[in-house]
Design a protein around this motif. Structure first.
Motif, PDB file in Angstrom:
ATOM      1  N   LYS A 119       1.018  -1.623  -0.163  1.00 38.04           N
ATOM      2  CA  LYS A 119      -0.498  -0.026   0.259  1.00 38.04           C
ATOM      3  C   LYS A 119       0.650   1.351   0.047  1.00 38.04           C
ATOM      4  N   LEU A 120       1.100   2.043  -1.127  1.00 36.81           N
ATOM      5  CA  LEU A 120       2.196   3.085  -1.442  1.00 36.81           C
ATOM      6  C   LEU A 120       1.432   4.413  -0.282  1.00 36.81           C
ATOM      7  N   GLY A 121       2.510   4.618   0.121  1.00 38.27           N
ATOM      8  CA  GLY A 121       2.184   6.576   0.197  1.00 38.27           C
ATOM      9  C   GLY A 121       2.169   7.536  -0.115  1.00 38.27           C
ATOM     10  N   ARG A 122       1.977   8.804  -0.105  1.00 37.43           N
ATOM     11  CA  ARG A 122       1.792  10.012  -0.826  1.00 37.43           C
ATOM     12  C   ARG A 122       2.799  10.089  -1.969  1.00 37.43           C
ATOM     13  N   THR A 123       4.044  10.229  -0.513  1.00 37.46           N
ATOM     14  CA  THR A 123       5.417  10.735  -1.441  1.00 37.46           C
ATOM     15  C   THR A 123       5.167   9.169  -2.383  1.00 37.46           C
ATOM     16  N   HIS A 124       4.845   8.306  -1.944  1.00 40.42           N
ATOM     17  CA  HIS A 124       5.913   7.119  -2.922  1.00 40.42           C
ATOM     18  C   HIS A 124       4.993   7.211  -4.290  1.00 40.42           C
ATOM     19  N   VAL A 125       3.733   7.513  -4.185  1.00 37.58           N
ATOM     20  CA  VAL A 125       3.122   7.826  -5.175  1.00 37.58           C
ATOM     21  C   VAL A 125       3.195   8.525  -6.426  1.00 37.58           C
ATOM     22  N   LEU A 126       3.797  10.390  -5.013  1.00 40.74           N
ATOM     23  CA  LEU A 126       4.027  11.319  -6.306  1.00 40.74           C
ATOM     24  C   LEU A 126       5.003  10.677  -7.134  1.00 40.74           C
ATOM     25  N   ASP A 127       6.060   9.793  -6.317  1.00 38.76           N
ATOM     26  CA  ASP A 127       7.239   9.560  -7.005  1.00 38.76           C
ATOM     27  C   ASP A 127       6.880   8.764  -8.550  1.00 38.76           C
ATOM     28  N   LEU A 128       6.383   7.652  -8.045  1.00 36.57           N
ATOM     29  CA  LEU A 128       5.910   7.040  -8.960  1.00 36.57           C
ATOM     30  C   LEU A 128       5.232   7.112 -10.750  1.00 36.57           C
ATOM     31  N   LEU A 129       4.423   8.597 -10.149  1.00 32.51           N
ATOM     32  CA  LEU A 129       3.268   9.175 -11.272  1.00 32.51           C
ATOM     33  C   LEU A 129       4.084  10.422 -11.541  1.00 32.51           C
ATOM     34  N   ASN A 130       5.721  10.583 -11.443  1.00 36.06           N
ATOM     35  CA  ASN A 130       5.908  11.809 -11.295  1.00 36.06           C
ATOM     36  C   ASN A 130       6.575  12.377 -12.732  1.00 36.06           C
ATOM     37  N   GLY A 131       5.247  13.625 -13.293  1.00 37.18           N
ATOM     38  CA  GLY A 131       5.966  13.978 -15.038  1.00 37.18           C
ATOM     39  C   GLY A 131       4.877  12.666 -15.765  1.00 37.18           C
ATOM     40  N   SER A 132       3.659  12.044 -15.289  1.00 36.91           N
ATOM     41  CA  SER A 132       3.134  11.141 -16.285  1.00 36.91           C
ATOM     42  C   SER A 132       1.784  11.731 -16.423  1.00 36.91           C
ATOM     43  N   TRP A 133       1.485  11.241 -17.822  1.00 35.47           N
ATOM     44  CA  TRP A 133       0.117  12.052 -18.496  1.00 35.47           C
ATOM     45  C   TRP A 133      -1.017  10.334 -17.977  1.00 35.47           C
ATOM     46  N   ILE A 134      -1.797  10.479 -17.109  1.00 44.80           N
ATOM     47  CA  ILE A 134      -2.672  10.251 -16.334  1.00 44.80           C
ATOM     48  C   ILE A 134      -4.370   9.562 -17.295  1.00 44.80           C
ATOM     49  N   VAL A 135      -5.038   9.093 -18.348  1.00 41.02           N
ATOM     50  CA  VAL A 135      -5.949   9.286 -18.648  1.00 41.02           C
ATOM     51  C   VAL A 135      -6.798   8.544 -18.009  1.00 41.02           C
TER      52      VAL A 135
END
Length: 360
Positions: A119-135
């Motif tokens: 279960k990922l925390g907010r910091t890890h999620v931000l790192d994982l999706l850094n600069g991504s375009w999610i649709v």
């Protein structure tokens, strides 16, 4: 793929330890030295000649690649293995009351534990999706998925709920902390999803992560499972056109008409478990029956849109999640508590970690 360093280390171990083992069998010193020298020369020649025998090299590399792919795909298939429990504030008598609190964890079975889902925390999620375009494209279920995703990325959803839940509207936002762009596209019918995919291809702009789902509106307004299956087939053709390889034919290079070299990570947001007696209109109760739901789900698997049936999309199985949570997790038999969509978001995030070979 096994590299030269690994092969060299293996050869060195053989040269060092095999003669030592033979010495333990009381062979003469001359015989041991002769065998050691012969073994060293044979391995040295073999290592240097390996590049000139592509069949041997391909066997080694293929075996290594197969192991990696099988481990990756097997862990993705275990992502929905979850245990649900009811942490009631008032004990067993309040199991169906609003004061009950559901929670979930991944199964403690050995094969799930070996995958190390988190279960990922907010910091890890931000790192994982850094600069991504999610649709995310679909109906109200997709909106709820976006709400959970943004709740995890932003830490709160108070500032976005009014705009996100405007009826039949699109929504977009930029997460300033990591530069990720999140778009929700209202697409209640399968044909809407096909149009979106064709637009990506036409404009040569592709999201990094694409989540799609459709079925509830088609079931209510058309109530035709076979037609739904045909439309899913059209979606599959459009999805394949975005890929740099063809999953249907196993081609590892660009296919005709393909522009995108780095294909997006793509997911299918499944329909929830519908509880007919709780649906809030007579039309829904009449048309969205258990039998019809099963027929629509069968068409989904038959369409070969999903990874598990030979297609390109990883399933986010909202039906199995809603079944695990139970009927007390929904008020209208169709839209479930945020906990369901939180679980789906974590499944997606862990799938992204697996597919990108990352660890948190």
């Amino acid at each position: 793929m096994l590299g030269a360093v690994q092969i060299g280390v293996l050869a060195a171990c053989i040269v060092l330890f095999v003669p030592m083992g033979m010495a333990g069998w009381h062979l003469s010193r001359n015989k041991m030295l002769f065998f050691s020298g012969a073994l060293f020369i044979t391995l040295a020649v073999g290592v240097h000649l390996m590049p000139y025998f592509p069949s041997l090299s391909s066997i080694v590399s293929t075996f290594s690649s197969v192991v990696v792919v099988e481990n990756r795909d097997s862990c993705i298939s275990f992502l929905h293995d979850m245990d649900w429990k009811n942490d009631s504030m008032l004990g067993e008598l309040s199991m169906n009351s609003s004061s009950s609190k559901q929670s979930w964890t991944w199964s403690q079975s050995s094969h799930v534990l070996s995958c190390e889902f988190q279960k990922l925390g907010r910091t890890h999620v931000l790192d994982l999706l850094n600069g991504s375009w999610i649709v995310v494209s679909g109906d109200s279920e997709a909106r709820l998925f976006v709400l959970s995703l943004l709740g995890l990325m932003l830490g709160t959803t108070e500032s976005i709920e009014n705009d996100l839940f405007k009826r039949h509207s699109n929504y977009e936002t930029l997460v300033e902390e990591n530069g990720a762009k999140v778009d929700f596209i209202w697409a209640p019918f399968p044909i809407n999803l096909t149009d979106i995919l064709k637009k990506f291809e036409k404009e040569h702009k592709y999201p990094d992560v694409l989540v799609m789902g459709s079925g509830l509106w088609h079931m209510l307004h058309f109530t035709n499972a076979s037609n739904y299956g045909e439309l899913l087939g059209s979606i599959r053709k459009s999805v394949v056109s975005l890929l740099p390889f063809s999953p249907e034919f196993g081609i590892d290079g660009p296919v005709a008409g393909s522009v995108s070299i780095q294909s997006p990570h793509m997911f299918w947001l499944g329909m929830p478990l519908l509880i007919n007696s709780m649906l809030n209109t007579e039309a829904k109760k009449e048309k969205m029956t258990e039998k019809m739901c099963d027929a629509y789900e069968s068409e989904l698997y038959r369409s070969r849109l999903l990874r598990r049936s030979g297609g390109p999309l990883v399933l986010l199985d909202i039906r199995s999640l809603s079944l695990g949570c139970g009927s007390h997790c929904t008020e209208d038999g169709m839209h479930y508590d945020v906990l369901i969509y939180d679980a789906a978001v974590h499944i997606m995030l862990n799938a992204l970690l697996i597919e990108s070979h990352q660890r948190i």
